[in-house]
Design an enzyme around this catalytic site. Structure first.
Site, PDB file in Angstrom:
ATOM      1  N   HIS A   7      -5.894   8.952   1.149  1.00 19.67           N
ATOM      2  CA  HIS A   7      -6.148   7.562   1.548  1.00 19.67           C
ATOM      3  C   HIS A   7      -5.167   7.090   2.605  1.00 19.67           C
ATOM      4  O   HIS A   7      -4.133   7.711   2.839  1.00 19.67           O
ATOM      5  CB  HIS A   7      -6.113   6.608   0.338  1.00 19.67           C
ATOM      6  CG  HIS A   7      -4.798   6.562  -0.390  1.00 19.67           C
ATOM      7  ND1 HIS A   7      -4.545   7.308  -1.505  1.00 19.67           N
ATOM      8  CD2 HIS A   7      -3.681   5.831  -0.170  1.00 19.67           C
ATOM      9  CE1 HIS A   7      -3.321   7.046  -1.945  1.00 19.67           C
ATOM     10  NE2 HIS A   7      -2.765   6.162  -1.152  1.00 19.67           N
ATOM     11  N   HIS A  78       1.108   3.180   4.525  1.00 19.07           N
ATOM     12  CA  HIS A  78       1.365   4.607   4.330  1.00 19.07           C
ATOM     13  C   HIS A  78       0.066   5.400   4.413  1.00 19.07           C
ATOM     14  O   HIS A  78      -1.020   4.848   4.313  1.00 19.07           O
ATOM     15  CB  HIS A  78       2.060   4.883   2.995  1.00 19.07           C
ATOM     16  CG  HIS A  78       1.261   4.569   1.750  1.00 19.07           C
ATOM     17  ND1 HIS A  78       1.326   3.360   1.111  1.00 19.07           N
ATOM     18  CD2 HIS A  78       0.383   5.314   1.033  1.00 19.07           C
ATOM     19  CE1 HIS A  78       0.537   3.378   0.039  1.00 19.07           C
ATOM     20  NE2 HIS A  78      -0.053   4.557  -0.028  1.00 19.07           N
ATOM     21  N   GLU A 128       2.772   9.512   1.398  1.00 19.07           N
ATOM     22  CA  GLU A 128       2.642   9.727  -0.039  1.00 19.07           C
ATOM     23  C   GLU A 128       1.954  11.075  -0.254  1.00 19.07           C
ATOM     24  O   GLU A 128       1.100  11.473   0.540  1.00 19.07           O
ATOM     25  CB  GLU A 128       1.787   8.594  -0.630  1.00 19.07           C
ATOM     26  CG  GLU A 128       1.495   8.706  -2.107  1.00 19.07           C
ATOM     27  CD  GLU A 128       0.542   7.591  -2.604  1.00 19.07           C
ATOM     28  OE1 GLU A 128      -0.031   6.856  -1.763  1.00 19.07           O
ATOM     29  OE2 GLU A 128       0.378   7.477  -3.822  1.00 19.07           O
TER      30      GLU A 128
HETATM   31 CO    CO Z   1      -1.132   5.035  -1.812  1.00 16.59          CO
END
Ligand code: CO
Length: 136
Positions: A7, A78, A128
């Site tokens: 994502h 992020h 991440e």
């Molecule tokens: Co995230």
């Protein structure tokens, strides 16, 4: 091994307003909201296979996303790579000198295991890594 772009996360000052934008204006499918107490965030997910858009907003008005919004008023926050073995990827990247924001992966949204790489290790981008629940 990193297997997908899981994502891209956008920090938003008004979660409901942003949900409406992505749902009604952009017409994306909406997968609901989830509070992630460990990260002090409320999240909203929009699946756009093979990836997702994640909206993030401070839970109870505090935490790292609250600080981000104070400084920048919202923005790209992020990106997240999906891993099929997060512990192996963390060990491999630590060996290469990458700094992480935590010692170990911890539970994140959708019961996945997550860890963040420090932005200074990635030219200013917060990255991440997650491993979906069904894989760990
Ligand atoms: Co995230």
């Amino acid at each position: 091994m990193i297997t997908a772009l899981d994502h891209i996360a956008v920090a938003v000052p008004d979660l409901q307003k942003a949900i409406e934008r992505f749902k009604a204006d952009f017409g994306l499918p909406f997968d609901g909201t989830e509070d992630v107490a460990s990260a002090k965030t409320s999240t909203a997910f929009f699946p756009l296979p093979p990836t997702n858009i994640e909206l993030i907003h401070p839970l109870n008005g505090e935490g790292p996303v609250a600080k981000y919004l104070e400084k920048r008023g919202g923005g790209l926050h992020h990106l997240c790579f999906r891993s099929d073995d997060i512990h192996a990827d963390v060990a491999r990247l630590k060996e290469k000198g990458y700094e992480f924001l935590a010692d170990e992966p911890s539970p994140g949204a959708h019961n996945s295991l997550v860890i963040f790489i420090h932005p200074k290790s990635c030219d200013g981008v917060l990255v991440e890594i997650n491993q979906p629940a069904q894989d760990h």
